[in-house]
Design a protein around this motif. Structure first.
Motif, PDB file in Angstrom:
ATOM      1  N   ALA A  24      -1.142  16.783 -10.147  1.00 52.93           N
ATOM      2  CA  ALA A  24      -0.553  17.551 -11.238  1.00 52.93           C
ATOM      3  C   ALA A  24       0.924  17.196 -11.424  1.00 52.93           C
ATOM      4  O   ALA A  24       1.407  17.066 -12.564  1.00 52.93           O
ATOM      5  CB  ALA A  24      -0.695  19.051 -10.960  1.00 52.93           C
ATOM      6  N   ILE A  25       1.645  17.020 -10.323  1.00 53.74           N
ATOM      7  CA  ILE A  25       3.067  16.647 -10.399  1.00 53.74           C
ATOM      8  C   ILE A  25       3.223  15.285 -11.065  1.00 53.74           C
ATOM      9  O   ILE A  25       4.092  15.080 -11.927  1.00 53.74           O
ATOM     10  CB  ILE A  25       3.692  16.635  -8.988  1.00 53.74           C
ATOM     11  N   ILE A  26       2.372  14.333 -10.679  1.00 51.84           N
ATOM     12  CA  ILE A  26       2.436  12.986 -11.247  1.00 51.84           C
ATOM     13  C   ILE A  26       2.116  13.004 -12.739  1.00 51.84           C
ATOM     14  O   ILE A  26       2.797  12.377 -13.557  1.00 51.84           O
ATOM     15  CB  ILE A  26       1.473  12.044 -10.488  1.00 51.84           C
ATOM     16  N   GLN A  27       1.081  13.759 -13.127  1.00 53.22           N
ATOM     17  CA  GLN A  27       0.695  13.829 -14.545  1.00 53.22           C
ATOM     18  C   GLN A  27       1.783  14.492 -15.386  1.00 53.22           C
ATOM     19  O   GLN A  27       2.087  14.035 -16.493  1.00 53.22           O
ATOM     20  CB  GLN A  27      -0.619  14.592 -14.680  1.00 53.22           C
ATOM     21  N   ASP A  28       2.392  15.557 -14.845  1.00 50.99           N
ATOM     22  CA  ASP A  28       3.463  16.227 -15.576  1.00 50.99           C
ATOM     23  C   ASP A  28       4.665  15.307 -15.744  1.00 50.99           C
ATOM     24  O   ASP A  28       5.278  15.261 -16.827  1.00 50.99           O
ATOM     25  CB  ASP A  28       3.892  17.501 -14.834  1.00 50.99           C
ATOM     26  N   ALA A  29       5.005  14.563 -14.688  1.00 46.56           N
ATOM     27  CA  ALA A  29       6.143  13.641 -14.768  1.00 46.56           C
ATOM     28  C   ALA A  29       5.878  12.539 -15.791  1.00 46.56           C
ATOM     29  O   ALA A  29       6.779  12.119 -16.519  1.00 46.56           O
ATOM     30  CB  ALA A  29       6.420  13.032 -13.392  1.00 46.56           C
ATOM     31  N   ASP A  34       0.303   5.563  -8.845  1.00 47.30           N
ATOM     32  CA  ASP A  34       1.483   6.396  -9.004  1.00 47.30           C
ATOM     33  C   ASP A  34       1.640   7.228  -7.733  1.00 47.30           C
ATOM     34  O   ASP A  34       0.635   7.688  -7.167  1.00 47.30           O
ATOM     35  CB  ASP A  34       1.344   7.328 -10.216  1.00 47.30           C
ATOM     36  N   PHE A  35       2.869   7.446  -7.301  1.00 45.84           N
ATOM     37  CA  PHE A  35       3.064   8.163  -6.044  1.00 45.84           C
ATOM     38  C   PHE A  35       4.360   8.960  -6.066  1.00 45.84           C
ATOM     39  O   PHE A  35       5.229   8.756  -6.917  1.00 45.84           O
ATOM     40  CB  PHE A  35       3.050   7.196  -4.863  1.00 45.84           C
ATOM     41  N   ILE A  36       4.464   9.883  -5.122  1.00 45.40           N
ATOM     42  CA  ILE A  36       5.614  10.781  -5.021  1.00 45.40           C
ATOM     43  C   ILE A  36       6.409  10.450  -3.764  1.00 45.40           C
ATOM     44  O   ILE A  36       5.831  10.250  -2.688  1.00 45.40           O
ATOM     45  CB  ILE A  36       5.153  12.250  -4.951  1.00 45.40           C
ATOM     46  N   VAL A  37       7.716  10.404  -3.915  1.00 50.33           N
ATOM     47  CA  VAL A  37       8.614  10.249  -2.769  1.00 50.33           C
ATOM     48  C   VAL A  37       9.432  11.536  -2.667  1.00 50.33           C
ATOM     49  O   VAL A  37      10.131  11.913  -3.605  1.00 50.33           O
ATOM     50  CB  VAL A  37       9.552   9.037  -2.931  1.00 50.33           C
ATOM     51  N   GLU A  38       9.316  12.219  -1.538  1.00 46.22           N
ATOM     52  CA  GLU A  38      10.063  13.453  -1.319  1.00 46.22           C
ATOM     53  C   GLU A  38      11.251  13.164  -0.423  1.00 46.22           C
ATOM     54  O   GLU A  38      11.088  12.738   0.714  1.00 46.22           O
ATOM     55  CB  GLU A  38       9.179  14.510  -0.658  1.00 46.22           C
ATOM     56  N   LYS A  80       0.862  -1.188   0.000  1.00 45.65           N
ATOM     57  CA  LYS A  80       0.000   0.000   0.000  1.00 45.65           C
ATOM     58  C   LYS A  80       0.896   1.235   0.000  1.00 45.65           C
ATOM     59  O   LYS A  80       1.691   1.436   0.916  1.00 45.65           O
ATOM     60  CB  LYS A  80      -0.912   0.025   1.221  1.00 45.65           C
ATOM     61  N   THR A  81       0.764   2.051  -1.035  1.00 44.64           N
ATOM     62  CA  THR A  81       1.545   3.278  -1.141  1.00 44.64           C
ATOM     63  C   THR A  81       0.635   4.486  -0.971  1.00 44.64           C
ATOM     64  O   THR A  81      -0.507   4.491  -1.446  1.00 44.64           O
ATOM     65  CB  THR A  81       2.251   3.361  -2.503  1.00 44.64           C
ATOM     66  N   GLU A  82       1.143   5.510  -0.294  1.00 46.10           N
ATOM     67  CA  GLU A  82       0.414   6.759  -0.161  1.00 46.10           C
ATOM     68  C   GLU A  82       0.732   7.660  -1.348  1.00 46.10           C
ATOM     69  O   GLU A  82       1.719   7.443  -2.067  1.00 46.10           O
ATOM     70  CB  GLU A  82       0.792   7.460   1.144  1.00 46.10           C
ATOM     71  N   GLN A  83      -0.080   8.671  -1.548  1.00 42.68           N
ATOM     72  CA  GLN A  83       0.127   9.569  -2.685  1.00 42.68           C
ATOM     73  C   GLN A  83       1.440  10.332  -2.555  1.00 42.68           C
ATOM     74  O   GLN A  83       2.116  10.596  -3.554  1.00 42.68           O
ATOM     75  CB  GLN A  83      -1.041  10.556  -2.787  1.00 42.68           C
ATOM     76  N   ASN A 138      -7.329  19.319   0.052  1.00 43.40           N
ATOM     77  CA  ASN A 138      -7.724  19.234  -1.355  1.00 43.40           C
ATOM     78  C   ASN A 138      -6.653  19.841  -2.265  1.00 43.40           C
ATOM     79  O   ASN A 138      -6.340  19.293  -3.329  1.00 43.40           O
ATOM     80  CB  ASN A 138      -9.055  19.966  -1.577  1.00 43.40           C
ATOM     81  N   TYR A 139      -6.094  20.960  -1.819  1.00 49.88           N
ATOM     82  CA  TYR A 139      -5.026  21.608  -2.598  1.00 49.88           C
ATOM     83  C   TYR A 139      -3.803  20.703  -2.692  1.00 49.88           C
ATOM     84  O   TYR A 139      -3.206  20.554  -3.772  1.00 49.88           O
ATOM     85  CB  TYR A 139      -4.651  22.935  -1.940  1.00 49.88           C
TER      86      TYR A 139
END
Length: 208
Positions: free
Chosen positions: A194-199, A83-87, A9-12, A186-187
């Motif tokens: 948006a970051i995921i779609q652009d990537a 799809d997810f982001i790792v910071e 399970k991955t978080e956004q 929500n923001y």
């Protein structure tokens, strides 16, 4: 639970501070086999380079590919984000002076912004005229100065603001999230999408 099945399970969005990022740092892993869980959890999914913060966008297909390289016979079930982001954030917290400077800036922006909004609203709808007309309808006379209406209105505005933000010290007026809390979430969610779609469009997502 079926044998030979691993659930992930991955978080956004996940934030990490270690340059050597393992799967267990970015995903929850569940399986009946404790040894298998440990082996999968220690898969290195990315190693941060340099001395700056990074954002890495992953497709879960890349994670499944990594798992199958060491365990080709197991079934991987994803119950999180596709799809997810790792910071990656460099260890260490910002100085207290910088934190307090940002806090003061936010306080000033919120204070003067709210004051300006309230004043323009009052002017736009002619609150003074509304109070005068209401006073005349109730008492039958025209008021010559301030009245209980203005006093109640002035007290009600700060009480409403306190109830709206609902975040002061470590206590809350109620447990449910405030409207501003919901809007911030929500923001954040829309920003991550948006970051995921652009990537994905730019080919910067780590895919299979």
């Amino acid at each position: 639970m079926r044998d030979g099945v691993v659930y992930i399970k991955t978080e956004q969005n996940t934030r990490v501070v270690n340059k050597r990022i393992m799967l267990q740092d970015v995903a929850e892993i569940y399986t009946n086999d404790t040894k298998l869980k440990k082996e999968i959890g220690e898969i290195v999914v990315y190693t941060a380079k340099g001395d700056k913060d990074e954002k890495i966008i992953f497709s879960v297909m890349k994670i499944i590919e990594m798992i199958h390289k060491i365990q080709p016979d197991i079934i991987v079930e994803n119950i999180g984000e596709a799809d997810f982001i790792v910071e990656f954030r460099l260890p260490g917290s910002p100085s207290k002076l910088w934190k307090y400077t940002k806090l003061c800036a936010v306080i000033l922006i919120v204070f003067f912004g709210s004051a300006f909004t309230i004043m323009t609203f009052n002017t736009d709808v002619s609150v003074d005229d509304v109070f005068d007309n209401f006073y005349y309808l109730v008492t039958g006379t025209h008021k010559s100065g301030g009245s209980a209406l203005e006093i109640a209105y002035s007290i009600g505005i700060p009480i409403g603001i306190l109830g709206f933000y609902n975040h002061f010290n470590h206590s809350k007026l109620r447990e449910d999230p405030t409207p501003i809390h919901i809007e911030m979430r929500n923001y954040e969610e829309e920003t991550n999408k948006a970051i995921i779609q652009d990537a994905s469009r730019e080919g910067k997502m780590r895919k299979q």
